[in-house]
Design an enzyme around this catalytic site. Sequence first.
Site, PDB file in Angstrom:
ATOM      1  N   LYS A  67      10.169 -50.921  -4.058  1.00  0.00           N
ATOM      2  CA  LYS A  67      10.938 -50.343  -2.944  1.00  0.00           C
ATOM      3  C   LYS A  67      11.451 -51.493  -2.100  1.00  0.00           C
ATOM      4  O   LYS A  67      10.691 -52.414  -1.771  1.00  0.00           O
ATOM      5  CB  LYS A  67      10.060 -49.435  -2.087  1.00  0.00           C
ATOM      6  N   ARG A 110       5.221 -39.880   1.358  1.00  0.00           N
ATOM      7  CA  ARG A 110       4.112 -40.583   0.687  1.00  0.00           C
ATOM      8  C   ARG A 110       3.143 -41.182   1.695  1.00  0.00           C
ATOM      9  O   ARG A 110       1.954 -41.314   1.424  1.00  0.00           O
ATOM     10  CB  ARG A 110       4.623 -41.591  -0.340  1.00  0.00           C
ATOM     11  N   HIS A 137       9.165 -40.842  14.263  1.00  0.00           N
ATOM     12  CA  HIS A 137       9.672 -40.098  13.109  1.00  0.00           C
ATOM     13  C   HIS A 137       8.553 -39.674  12.153  1.00  0.00           C
ATOM     14  O   HIS A 137       8.508 -38.544  11.679  1.00  0.00           O
ATOM     15  CB  HIS A 137      10.697 -40.974  12.375  1.00  0.00           C
ATOM     16  N   GLN A 138       7.613 -40.613  11.868  1.00  0.00           N
ATOM     17  CA  GLN A 138       6.573 -40.320  10.871  1.00  0.00           C
ATOM     18  C   GLN A 138       5.548 -39.300  11.374  1.00  0.00           C
ATOM     19  O   GLN A 138       4.870 -38.654  10.563  1.00  0.00           O
ATOM     20  CB  GLN A 138       5.795 -41.605  10.506  1.00  0.00           C
ATOM     21  N   SER A 199       4.106 -48.370  16.369  1.00  0.00           N
ATOM     22  CA  SER A 199       4.527 -49.742  16.067  1.00  0.00           C
ATOM     23  C   SER A 199       3.816 -50.727  16.980  1.00  0.00           C
ATOM     24  O   SER A 199       4.390 -51.732  17.374  1.00  0.00           O
ATOM     25  CB  SER A 199       6.040 -49.867  16.267  1.00  0.00           C
ATOM     26  N   MET A 219      -2.334 -45.675  10.366  1.00  0.00           N
ATOM     27  CA  MET A 219      -1.192 -45.729   9.446  1.00  0.00           C
ATOM     28  C   MET A 219      -0.054 -46.623   9.934  1.00  0.00           C
ATOM     29  O   MET A 219       0.883 -46.897   9.199  1.00  0.00           O
ATOM     30  CB  MET A 219      -0.644 -44.306   9.238  1.00  0.00           C
ATOM     31  N   GLY A 220      -0.101 -47.060  11.191  1.00  0.00           N
ATOM     32  CA  GLY A 220       1.049 -47.791  11.742  1.00  0.00           C
ATOM     33  C   GLY A 220       1.081 -49.262  11.358  1.00  0.00           C
ATOM     34  O   GLY A 220       2.147 -49.871  11.270  1.00  0.00           O
ATOM     35  N   LYS A 226       0.664 -56.635  13.607  1.00  0.00           N
ATOM     36  CA  LYS A 226       0.602 -55.291  14.189  1.00  0.00           C
ATOM     37  C   LYS A 226      -0.859 -54.859  14.331  1.00  0.00           C
ATOM     38  O   LYS A 226      -1.734 -55.319  13.575  1.00  0.00           O
ATOM     39  CB  LYS A 226       1.386 -54.299  13.327  1.00  0.00           C
ATOM     40  N   GLY A 291      -4.351 -47.413   6.155  1.00  0.00           N
ATOM     41  CA  GLY A 291      -3.225 -47.074   5.275  1.00  0.00           C
ATOM     42  C   GLY A 291      -2.095 -48.080   5.453  1.00  0.00           C
ATOM     43  O   GLY A 291      -1.339 -48.023   6.420  1.00  0.00           O
TER      44      GLY A 291
HETATM   45  P1  NAD Z   1       9.522 -44.685  15.174  1.00  0.00           P
HETATM   46  O1  NAD Z   1      10.348 -45.849  15.580  1.00  0.00           O
HETATM   47  O2  NAD Z   1      10.180 -43.388  14.915  1.00  0.00           O
HETATM   48  O3  NAD Z   1       8.363 -44.444  16.263  1.00  0.00           O
HETATM   49  C1  NAD Z   1       7.633 -45.541  16.779  1.00  0.00           C
HETATM   50  C2  NAD Z   1       6.323 -45.079  17.382  1.00  0.00           C
HETATM   51  O4  NAD Z   1       5.618 -46.237  17.873  1.00  0.00           O
HETATM   52  C3  NAD Z   1       6.489 -44.178  18.580  1.00  0.00           C
HETATM   53  O5  NAD Z   1       5.324 -43.405  18.723  1.00  0.00           O
HETATM   54  C4  NAD Z   1       6.629 -45.179  19.743  1.00  0.00           C
HETATM   55  O6  NAD Z   1       6.304 -44.606  20.981  1.00  0.00           O
HETATM   56  C5  NAD Z   1       5.594 -46.209  19.313  1.00  0.00           C
HETATM   57  N1  NAD Z   1       5.904 -47.561  19.767  1.00  0.00           N
HETATM   58  C6  NAD Z   1       7.094 -48.201  19.750  1.00  0.00           C
HETATM   59  N2  NAD Z   1       6.942 -49.464  20.215  1.00  0.00           N
HETATM   60  C7  NAD Z   1       5.636 -49.609  20.535  1.00  0.00           C
HETATM   61  C8  NAD Z   1       4.862 -50.675  21.063  1.00  0.00           C
HETATM   62  N3  NAD Z   1       5.402 -51.849  21.354  1.00  0.00           N
HETATM   63  N4  NAD Z   1       3.532 -50.465  21.260  1.00  0.00           N
HETATM   64  C9  NAD Z   1       2.959 -49.283  20.937  1.00  0.00           C
HETATM   65  N5  NAD Z   1       3.644 -48.243  20.416  1.00  0.00           N
HETATM   66  C10 NAD Z   1       4.961 -48.404  20.231  1.00  0.00           C
HETATM   67  O7  NAD Z   1       8.695 -45.184  13.900  1.00  0.00           O
HETATM   68  P2  NAD Z   1       8.058 -44.344  12.711  1.00  0.00           P
HETATM   69  O8  NAD Z   1       9.024 -44.240  11.599  1.00  0.00           O
HETATM   70  O9  NAD Z   1       7.415 -43.118  13.258  1.00  0.00           O
HETATM   71  O10 NAD Z   1       6.930 -45.385  12.224  1.00  0.00           O
HETATM   72  C11 NAD Z   1       5.812 -45.650  13.050  1.00  0.00           C
HETATM   73  C12 NAD Z   1       5.088 -46.856  12.494  1.00  0.00           C
HETATM   74  O11 NAD Z   1       4.557 -46.557  11.201  1.00  0.00           O
HETATM   75  C13 NAD Z   1       5.955 -48.090  12.301  1.00  0.00           C
HETATM   76  O12 NAD Z   1       5.252 -49.195  12.810  1.00  0.00           O
HETATM   77  C14 NAD Z   1       6.116 -48.218  10.798  1.00  0.00           C
HETATM   78  O13 NAD Z   1       6.268 -49.552  10.382  1.00  0.00           O
HETATM   79  C15 NAD Z   1       4.808 -47.640  10.331  1.00  0.00           C
HETATM   80  N6  NAD Z   1       4.845 -47.114   8.956  1.00  0.00           N
HETATM   81  C16 NAD Z   1       3.773 -47.346   8.167  1.00  0.00           C
HETATM   82  C17 NAD Z   1       3.769 -46.863   6.868  1.00  0.00           C
HETATM   83  C18 NAD Z   1       2.580 -47.072   5.991  1.00  0.00           C
HETATM   84  O14 NAD Z   1       2.655 -46.799   4.788  1.00  0.00           O
HETATM   85  N7  NAD Z   1       1.457 -47.497   6.516  1.00  0.00           N
HETATM   86  C19 NAD Z   1       4.884 -46.154   6.377  1.00  0.00           C
HETATM   87  C20 NAD Z   1       5.944 -45.898   7.242  1.00  0.00           C
HETATM   88  C21 NAD Z   1       5.925 -46.386   8.544  1.00  0.00           C
END
Ligand code: NAD
Length: 320
Positions: A67, A110, A137-138, A199, A219-220, A226, A291
Amino acid sequence: MLVVAEKEIGGLMTPEAAFQAVEAVFAAMASGKAYNFPVVREAIGHEDALYGFKGGFDGAALTLGLKAGGYWPNNQKHNLINHQSTIFLFDADTGRVAAAVGGNLLTALRTAAASAVSIKYLAPKGAKVLGMIGAGHQSAFQMRAAAAVHSFDKVIGWNPHPEMLTRLADTAADLGLPFEAVDLPTLGEQADVIISITSAFSPLLLDQHVKRPTHIAAMGTDTKGKQELDPALVARARVFTDEIAQSISIGEAQHAIAAGLITEGDITQIGAVVNGSHEGRGTAEVTLFDGTGVGLQDLAVAAKVLELAKAKGIAQSVEI
Ligand code: NAD
């Protein structure tokens, strides 16, 4: 090669099919039949974007590929979600590119499936309250997948940007569950299962917040630097992950490892629990699923989509 457009994925893939694909590939990883390649993830110095590649090979399913994509935090101004990716599948017998599949919805499905697998196997008995940290979004996908594998009575949630909490409230309402916005100490005190999907680059949930038998799906954290959890909380938990090499380098465990609080040997692949070769929760008070997101998850769901798209005749054929 075949192309399955992003706009077709929603009509092809279900959360249930994503769950099955991810559960099976986690089991294949733990039994040594499938492996992930080292992750490339780069801050490219443009638009604050993180871009990279996650790939792998499942020798049982003969799924090979990667990917490509990442996280563009300023995409709202383009009316796009922040995560953007495409999954490429290759013929394991010849090396020829076989398919390009839109990866945005599949990533959400996923990723939610991964935490749901951990909840299925590790949630404390009788868990009733789901705590959500994060409202991006997630988060909605995460909540839906959790509710599909476990019966919760209530959802509580916290987000660093409170204006986003309506997403959690709306999703809970859609699932027929009451929702309450709480502070982090209350969330840690009341939730039996916690999903963090932000994030963040510094700890949100602290060790002293968690006061009951709890399963946390963190999961973040999928990149060096991070962090969502207090390393002391990671050290207190029985730690599971999708892929140990990623957990210690780009996952939540990176910080507890760096602080010398845990070692690589303290972390178990979740697939071992799926396979029945590890007991799972056992007598642990707190379990953690770190995760990190592995390439094999992406390949597993993309292969399923390709199969469905071929059956429905909606994969476009192009010469490469
Ligand atoms: P998004 O941009 O739609 O939402 C971001 C989220 O993080 C919101 O809840 C926001 O309030 C919060 N946020 C933003 N900046 C922040 C900061 N500096 N400190 C604390 N919180 C903060 O993103 P998303 O698509 O919902 O993805 C959320 C996270 O999940 C991202 O970090 C992304 O990289 C991660 N992610 C992980 C996997 C995995 O497989 N583990 C897969 C997809 C996304």
